[in-house]
Design a protein around this motif. Structure first.
Motif, short mmCIF file in Angstrom:
data_model
loop_
_atom_site.label_atom_id
_atom_site.label_comp_id
_atom_site.label_asym_id
_atom_site.label_seq_id
_atom_site.Cartn_x
_atom_site.Cartn_y
_atom_site.Cartn_z
N ILE A 160 -3.60 12.50 10.34
CA ILE A 160 -4.55 11.52 9.87
C ILE A 160 -3.46 10.50 8.71
CG2 ILE A 160 -6.37 11.14 8.03
CD1 ILE A 160 -7.49 13.98 9.11
N ARG A 161 -3.84 9.27 8.71
CA ARG A 161 -3.23 8.39 8.00
C ARG A 161 -4.09 7.85 6.88
NH1 ARG A 161 0.26 10.39 10.57
NH2 ARG A 161 1.94 9.38 11.84
N ILE A 162 -3.67 7.97 5.69
CA ILE A 162 -4.59 7.67 4.51
C ILE A 162 -3.73 6.39 3.63
CG2 ILE A 162 -5.79 8.38 2.49
CD1 ILE A 162 -5.39 11.20 3.52
N TYR A 163 -4.72 5.24 3.55
CA TYR A 163 -4.00 4.15 2.72
C TYR A 163 -4.65 4.18 1.34
CZ TYR A 163 -2.18 3.29 7.37
OH TYR A 163 -1.36 3.46 8.43
N LEU A 164 -3.67 3.84 0.36
CA LEU A 164 -4.32 3.70 -1.10
C LEU A 164 -3.38 2.57 -1.60
CD1 LEU A 164 -3.22 7.47 -2.01
CD2 LEU A 164 -5.62 6.68 -1.53
N ASP A 165 -4.10 1.96 -2.72
CA ASP A 165 -3.34 0.81 -3.40
C ASP A 165 -2.11 1.47 -3.76
OD1 ASP A 165 -5.35 -0.72 -2.97
OD2 ASP A 165 -6.41 -0.42 -4.81
N SER A 200 4.49 10.43 2.19
CA SER A 200 4.00 9.45 1.68
C SER A 200 5.18 8.24 1.57
CB SER A 200 3.34 9.32 0.32
OG SER A 200 4.37 9.61 -0.50
N ARG A 201 4.78 7.21 1.90
CA ARG A 201 5.72 5.79 1.87
C ARG A 201 4.81 4.56 1.54
NH1 ARG A 201 6.60 3.08 7.52
NH2 ARG A 201 4.29 3.26 8.49
N GLU A 202 5.54 3.65 1.05
CA GLU A 202 5.17 2.29 0.53
C GLU A 202 5.27 1.49 1.78
OE1 GLU A 202 6.80 0.68 -3.12
OE2 GLU A 202 5.93 2.42 -4.20
N ILE A 203 4.26 0.72 2.27
CA ILE A 203 4.15 -0.21 3.31
C ILE A 203 3.48 -1.59 2.78
CG2 ILE A 203 3.89 1.63 4.95
CD1 ILE A 203 0.90 0.82 5.39
N GLU A 204 3.67 -2.68 3.67
CA GLU A 204 3.34 -3.84 3.47
C GLU A 204 1.90 -4.08 4.07
OE1 GLU A 204 4.69 -6.21 1.60
OE2 GLU A 204 6.65 -5.24 1.28
N THR A 205 1.00 -5.05 3.69
CA THR A 205 -0.36 -5.44 4.42
C THR A 205 -0.25 -5.46 5.85
OG1 THR A 205 -0.89 -6.61 2.44
CG2 THR A 205 -2.25 -6.85 4.37
N LYS A 261 -5.65 9.17 -7.09
CA LYS A 261 -6.31 9.42 -5.90
C LYS A 261 -5.19 10.13 -5.08
CE LYS A 261 -9.62 5.50 -5.84
NZ LYS A 261 -9.86 4.45 -5.15
N GLU A 262 -3.94 9.82 -4.67
CA GLU A 262 -3.02 10.50 -4.20
C GLU A 262 -2.77 11.97 -4.49
OE1 GLU A 262 1.69 10.35 -2.69
OE2 GLU A 262 0.93 8.94 -3.95
N LEU A 263 -2.96 12.06 -6.16
CA LEU A 263 -2.68 13.53 -6.48
C LEU A 263 -4.01 14.49 -6.25
CD1 LEU A 263 -1.16 12.85 -10.03
CD2 LEU A 263 -0.23 13.92 -8.20
N LYS A 264 -5.28 13.88 -6.28
CA LYS A 264 -6.40 14.56 -5.94
C LYS A 264 -6.45 14.94 -4.51
CE LYS A 264 -9.32 12.41 -9.35
NZ LYS A 264 -10.60 11.54 -9.53
N TYR A 307 0.88 -1.29 0.08
CA TYR A 307 0.02 -0.09 -0.01
C TYR A 307 0.97 1.26 0.00
CZ TYR A 307 -4.02 -2.99 1.30
OH TYR A 307 -5.06 -4.16 1.29
N ARG A 308 0.37 2.58 -0.12
CA ARG A 308 0.93 3.68 -0.20
C ARG A 308 0.25 4.26 0.92
NH1 ARG A 308 4.30 6.72 -3.10
NH2 ARG A 308 4.14 5.01 -4.65
N GLU A 309 0.97 4.79 2.04
CA GLU A 309 0.50 5.53 3.18
C GLU A 309 0.84 6.76 3.03
OE1 GLU A 309 0.98 4.52 7.95
OE2 GLU A 309 2.95 5.44 6.98
N LEU A 310 -0.02 7.87 3.14
CA LEU A 310 -0.16 9.31 3.34
C LEU A 310 -0.09 9.65 4.62
CD1 LEU A 310 -2.18 10.48 0.28
CD2 LEU A 310 0.30 10.61 0.55
N LYS A 311 0.84 10.27 5.28
CA LYS A 311 0.61 10.79 6.52
C LYS A 311 0.22 12.46 6.37
CE LYS A 311 4.25 7.77 8.60
NZ LYS A 311 5.63 7.77 9.47
N VAL A 312 -0.95 12.85 6.73
CA VAL A 312 -1.31 14.32 6.52
C VAL A 312 -1.41 14.74 7.85
CG1 VAL A 312 -3.29 15.38 5.83
CG2 VAL A 312 -2.35 13.47 4.48
#
Length: 309
Positions: free
Chosen positions: A55-60, A86-91, A66-69, A3-8
């Motif tokens: 807030i933590r947001i998780y995207l495929d 943002s960073r990439e993380i495992e399940t 979606k990240e750009l939006k 996943y891609r995790e966004l830390k906002v």
């Protein structure tokens, strides 16, 4: 799966508008860090401490659009007051991350919301057992209802007060937009024997059923949860003593005719913000004529206890 995790980080008052965007985008999940006591408070231009939230947001992993939006939303609305990385993380990281920040907490005089992974903890039991508290065991996932939001707390507190002050509690109820199932579980723990719940999100339905099974009610309760909107014909197969709806004004107003068809004399609504409250009461008077038994505001969110004529 990755996943891609966004830390906002953004101002607290902007979180609800961000949540609306995330729901529209159907992101994989999100949660708010509510116990980050070490996070520094930054002053604004006037030198006043700014209350921000994380807030933590998780995207495929490959969902760049979606990240750009989300980033565009932040830049347009909070150019100087929000940040992100943002960073990439495992399940495994994705599924376990929120547990670090989700702790037991009290609602009203009796209810305690307890994460399922702490249900057997002696330290946790020491919080509610000595005072005769009522535990609601919840694994919130990341987006279905942790119990922290004002609207959820307002309904739970209202149900807790009704249990304490009224002679009898509701034996039958329907839960519209059940999410994690926390309100249904609250109803069951307070005395309701038949509950019909629904939600348009299939993952929420699974979460609600899973959470229901985590709780021991000490008696037989007929609980049903279905994936559907308010037009579900099964909703009208029974008469209920209470209908609860933690749903936004936009959804409630669009479905006001379906609400009017529910065979219940009493409704408890939340998810109504101050600027929409009067308009919603007008809708109720037009389609479910009656009177207000109780109303309470918290951070511009309202709970409305409504009885039909």
């Amino acid at each position: 799966m990755e996943y891609r995790e966004l830390k906002v980080n953004l101002p607290k008052e902007g979180s609800d508008s961000l949540y609306e965007l995330l729901d529209t985008l159907s992101v994989a999940g999100y949660y708010e860090i509510l116990f980050d006591g070490d996070a520094p408070k930054e002053p604004n231009q006037e030198g006043i401490l700014r209350e921000n939230t994380n807030i933590r947001i998780y995207l495929d992993k490959d969902d760049i659009e979606k990240e750009l939006k989300i980033i565009i939303f932040l830049k347009i609305n909070f150019l100087e007051s929000a940040s992100y990385e943002s960073r990439e993380i495992e399940t495994r990281d994705y599924e376990e991350a929120y547990k670090e920040f989700y702790k037991p907490f009290a609602v009203g005089k009796k209810l305690w919301v307890i994460p399922t992974w702490e249900k057997d903890s002696e330290n946790t039991k020491a919080l509610w057992e000595p005072i005769g508290g009522i535990p609601l065991f919840i694994n919130p996932g990341v987006a279905f209802g942790t119990g922290h939001h004002e609207t959820t707390k307002l309904i739970l507190e209202r149900l807790d007060t009704i249990k304490e002050t009224e002679k009898t509690f509701f034996k039958t109820a329907c839960d519209l937009g059940t999410g994690s199932g926390i309100l249904s579980i609250g109803l069951g723990r307070l005395g309701t024997d038949r509950i019909f719940a629904l939600d348009i999100d299939p993952n929420a339905v699974k979460a609600a059923w899973s959470n229901w099974q985590e709780n021991d009610f000490g008696r037989k309760i007929h609980f049903t949860v279905e994936e559907s909107g308010l037009s579900n014909p099964n909703l009208n197969n029974y008469e209920y003593e209470l209908a609860i709806a933690n749903i936004t004004f936009a959804v409630l107003s669009q479905n006001i005719r379906s609400l009017a068809e529910i065979k219940a004399p009493r409704f408890i609504f939340s998810g109504i913000i101050t600027e929409k409250k009067d308009a919603f009461v007008d809708l109720l008077q037009s389609h479910l004529p009656g009177k207000m038994l109780f109303e309470q505001e918290w951070n511009e969110w309202w709970v409305l206890d409504w009885v039909r004529n």
